[in-house]
Design a protein around this motif. Sequence first.
Motif, short mmCIF file in Angstrom:
data_model
loop_
_atom_site.label_atom_id
_atom_site.label_comp_id
_atom_site.label_asym_id
_atom_site.label_seq_id
_atom_site.Cartn_x
_atom_site.Cartn_y
_atom_site.Cartn_z
N ASN A 139 0.82 -1.22 0.00
CA ASN A 139 0.00 0.00 0.00
C ASN A 139 0.85 1.26 0.00
O ASN A 139 0.36 2.33 0.32
N TYR A 140 2.15 1.10 -0.35
CA TYR A 140 3.03 2.25 -0.18
C TYR A 140 3.76 2.69 -1.44
O TYR A 140 4.43 3.73 -1.42
N ALA A 141 3.68 1.94 -2.54
CA ALA A 141 4.51 2.29 -3.70
C ALA A 141 3.96 1.69 -4.99
O ALA A 141 3.04 0.87 -4.97
N ILE A 142 4.59 2.10 -6.09
CA ILE A 142 4.29 1.53 -7.41
C ILE A 142 5.62 1.15 -8.05
O ILE A 142 6.63 1.84 -7.90
N ARG A 143 5.61 0.01 -8.75
CA ARG A 143 6.78 -0.44 -9.50
C ARG A 143 6.44 -0.30 -10.98
O ARG A 143 5.40 -0.79 -11.44
N LEU A 144 7.32 0.36 -11.72
CA LEU A 144 7.14 0.53 -13.15
C LEU A 144 8.08 -0.42 -13.88
O LEU A 144 9.24 -0.58 -13.48
N THR A 145 7.61 -1.02 -14.96
CA THR A 145 8.45 -1.83 -15.83
C THR A 145 8.58 -1.09 -17.15
O THR A 145 7.58 -0.71 -17.76
N TRP A 146 9.82 -0.90 -17.57
CA TRP A 146 10.13 -0.14 -18.78
C TRP A 146 10.34 -1.10 -19.94
O TRP A 146 10.65 -2.27 -19.74
N SER A 147 10.22 -0.61 -21.16
CA SER A 147 10.31 -1.48 -22.34
C SER A 147 11.68 -2.12 -22.53
O SER A 147 11.80 -3.11 -23.25
N ASP A 148 12.71 -1.60 -21.87
CA ASP A 148 14.03 -2.24 -21.97
C ASP A 148 14.21 -3.32 -20.90
O ASP A 148 15.30 -3.86 -20.74
N GLY A 149 13.14 -3.64 -20.17
CA GLY A 149 13.17 -4.71 -19.18
C GLY A 149 13.47 -4.26 -17.77
O GLY A 149 13.34 -5.04 -16.83
N HIS A 150 13.87 -3.01 -17.59
CA HIS A 150 14.18 -2.52 -16.24
C HIS A 150 12.89 -2.43 -15.43
O HIS A 150 11.91 -1.86 -15.88
N GLY A 151 12.91 -2.99 -14.24
CA GLY A 151 11.73 -2.94 -13.39
C GLY A 151 12.06 -3.04 -11.92
O GLY A 151 11.23 -3.46 -11.12
N ALA A 152 13.26 -2.67 -11.54
CA ALA A 152 13.69 -2.80 -10.15
C ALA A 152 13.31 -1.60 -9.29
O ALA A 152 13.36 -1.68 -8.07
N GLY A 153 12.94 -0.50 -9.91
CA GLY A 153 12.64 0.71 -9.15
C GLY A 153 11.27 0.69 -8.51
O GLY A 153 10.27 0.46 -9.18
N ILE A 154 11.24 0.89 -7.22
CA ILE A 154 9.99 0.98 -6.47
C ILE A 154 9.83 2.44 -6.07
O ILE A 154 10.66 3.00 -5.36
N PHE A 155 8.76 3.08 -6.54
CA PHE A 155 8.51 4.50 -6.32
C PHE A 155 7.54 4.67 -5.16
O PHE A 155 6.33 4.50 -5.33
N PRO A 156 8.04 5.00 -3.96
CA PRO A 156 7.15 5.18 -2.80
C PRO A 156 6.21 6.37 -3.00
O PRO A 156 6.63 7.43 -3.51
N PHE A 157 4.96 6.21 -2.58
CA PHE A 157 3.98 7.28 -2.74
C PHE A 157 4.40 8.54 -1.97
O PHE A 157 4.23 9.65 -2.47
N VAL A 158 4.97 8.37 -0.79
CA VAL A 158 5.37 9.54 -0.01
C VAL A 158 6.45 10.34 -0.74
O VAL A 158 6.44 11.57 -0.74
N ALA A 159 7.38 9.65 -1.41
CA ALA A 159 8.43 10.34 -2.17
C ALA A 159 7.85 11.00 -3.41
O ALA A 159 8.24 12.12 -3.77
N LEU A 160 6.92 10.32 -4.09
CA LEU A 160 6.28 10.92 -5.26
C LEU A 160 5.54 12.20 -4.88
O LEU A 160 5.64 13.21 -5.56
#
Length: 120
Positions: free
Chosen positions: A79-100
């Motif tokens: 309930n705290y973040a979103i993970r984006l997957t990019w077309s080059d396969g990168h998907g390790a970044g977790i974007f916390p809602f508080v930081a956004l």
Amino acid sequence: MVTPTRPQTITIERTAGVMVVTWLDGHHSEYPLVWLRAHCPCATCREERRDAVLAADPLRLTATPPPSTEVIGAEFVGNYAIRLTWSDGHGAGIFPFVALRASCPCATCNPEGAPPLVID
């Protein structure tokens, strides 16, 4: 009590190149996908940004293509973040809602421009 760091809706507008977040308090944020990729909070991307800042020679050439800014998938992380997957396969970044929310690029939240998503 409404929590301003919780999203009501998140939409990836691929054609426009933005991720649109409407927060539970009604605030509306638009994050350019280029900015999100440049501020990926994963350890690898953070290390690359640190290395680029520390490099004595500002001219940096690579044989690889630049990172993709096209989102092909997204998922909530708890309930705290979103993970984006990019077309080059990168998907390790977790974007916390508080930081956004703290990095909202609108003039009301950050009149001098969006601060970094994470401090490297």
